[in-house]
Design an enzyme around this catalytic site. Structure first.
Site, PDB file in Angstrom:
ATOM      1  N   SER A  17     -42.150  32.144  14.610  1.00 15.98           N
ATOM      2  CA  SER A  17     -42.506  31.242  15.710  1.00 15.98           C
ATOM      3  C   SER A  17     -42.664  32.018  17.026  1.00 15.98           C
ATOM      4  O   SER A  17     -43.496  31.658  17.861  1.00 15.98           O
ATOM      5  CB  SER A  17     -41.487  30.112  15.851  1.00 15.98           C
ATOM      6  OG  SER A  17     -40.253  30.594  16.319  1.00 15.98           O
ATOM      7  N   HIS A 113     -33.663  38.305  21.487  1.00 14.48           N
ATOM      8  CA  HIS A 113     -32.381  37.977  20.854  1.00 14.48           C
ATOM      9  C   HIS A 113     -31.952  36.591  21.347  1.00 14.48           C
ATOM     10  O   HIS A 113     -32.063  36.297  22.544  1.00 14.48           O
ATOM     11  CB  HIS A 113     -31.341  39.044  21.231  1.00 14.48           C
ATOM     12  CG  HIS A 113     -30.033  38.834  20.569  1.00 14.48           C
ATOM     13  ND1 HIS A 113     -29.791  39.203  19.261  1.00 14.48           N
ATOM     14  CD2 HIS A 113     -28.880  38.258  21.020  1.00 14.48           C
ATOM     15  CE1 HIS A 113     -28.549  38.883  18.930  1.00 14.48           C
ATOM     16  NE2 HIS A 113     -27.978  38.315  19.983  1.00 14.48           N
TER      17      HIS A 113
HETATM   18  C1  GRF Z   1     -35.373  34.176  16.848  1.00 14.30           C
HETATM   19  O1  GRF Z   1     -34.324  33.319  17.172  1.00 14.30           O
HETATM   20  C2  GRF Z   1     -35.190  35.530  17.482  1.00 14.30           C
HETATM   21  O2  GRF Z   1     -34.543  35.479  18.719  1.00 14.30           O
HETATM   22  C3  GRF Z   1     -34.306  36.228  16.481  1.00 14.30           C
HETATM   23  O3  GRF Z   1     -34.770  35.795  15.232  1.00 14.30           O
HETATM   24  C4  GRF Z   1     -35.391  34.517  15.363  1.00 14.30           C
HETATM   25  C5  GRF Z   1     -36.783  34.665  14.840  1.00 14.30           C
HETATM   26  O4  GRF Z   1     -37.465  33.442  14.794  1.00 14.30           O
HETATM   27  N1  GRF Z   1     -34.364  37.660  16.680  1.00 14.30           N
HETATM   28  P1  GRF Z   1     -39.031  33.430  14.525  1.00 14.30           P
HETATM   29  O5  GRF Z   1     -39.263  34.191  13.219  1.00 14.30           O
HETATM   30  O6  GRF Z   1     -39.701  34.082  15.691  1.00 14.30           O
HETATM   31  O7  GRF Z   1     -39.382  31.975  14.385  1.00 14.30           O
END
Ligand code: GRF
Length: 208
Positions: A17, A113
């Site tokens: 996402s 993060h």
């Molecule tokens: C997000 O919450 C990001 O902060 C963490 O992993 C998750 C990834 O979500 N590092 P997506 O794959 O971008 O939906």
């Protein structure tokens, strides 16, 4: 005159996402960065479909096919260079790179993060935040250094932790903030408003 855009590779392992947020913003003519490659270490990562839907080149580098961390990292490095990538955005990429890889891309690799670093590093971040009883959480975009989730901070956005929050409800609220913060941080970098200098994030006009 059209300005040269920063050539970015986005590395994912899953849902993608944040990749989608970057795809959407890079699709606008005035955005100063473009995605030249999406790399996944997971062959069936959902994010790969997002990249394909946007007609972006994709590469799968399955870590299970490599004998060592270093050989996996070398394969990723080669693919990135072959694609002409100048900058890396980690977006839910669930592998830890060797110090050698991180040093090669020092100042040219950022991560998002889902907490207000330096609080709650690693995994199970929202569980950690709820267990600690904090009233605010959020997200952080930072440069990647060898120490996990510890690099110089570029941007943060806070969100409230509400009574009755579960890790899932908090994650969803933080994710909304992530989708705004990551494009904003990349824009600042591509415009030269912030850069990595002497181990810190130096903003234009800021005294050292
Ligand atoms: C997000 O919450 C990001 O902060 C963490 O992993 C998750 C990834 O979500 N590092 P997506 O794959 O971008 O939906």
């Amino acid at each position: 005159m059209t300005r040269k855009k920063l050539k970015v590779a986005v590395l994912i392992s899953g849902r993608g996402s944040n990749l989608q947020a970057l795809i959407d913003v890079c699709a606008t003519a005035e955005f100063p960065a473009e995605i030249v490659l999406v790399v996944s270490n997971v062959p069936d990562a959902l994010g790969l479909a997002r990249a394909k839907a946007a007609s972006l080149p994709t590469a799968i580098v399955d870590h299970r096919s490599y004998k060592s961390r270093e050989s996996f990292d070398d394969a990723v490095d080669k693919i990135l260079r072959d694609a002409g990538a100048e900058f890396i955005c980690l977006a839910g990429f669930m592998r830890i790179f060797s110090d050698a890889f991180v040093r090669k891309w020092e100042g040219r690799m950022i991560n998002i993060h889902p907490s207000l670093l330096p609080a709650f590093k690693g995994t199970q971040v929202h569980e950690q935040a709820i267990a600690a009883g904090v009233k605010m959480s959020g997200c952080t975009v930072h440069y990647v250094i060898p120490a996990l989730d510890s690099g110089p901070i570029i941007a943060q956005e806070k969100v409230p932790v509400l009574a009755g929050d579960t890790p899932e409800t908090l994650a969803a609220r933080v994710l909304e903030a992530e989708h705004k913060t990551y494009p904003m941080a990349l824009k600042w970098i591509a415009e030269g408003k912030v850069r990595f200098k002497d181990g810190r994030a130096l903003f234009a006009g800021e005294a050292r």
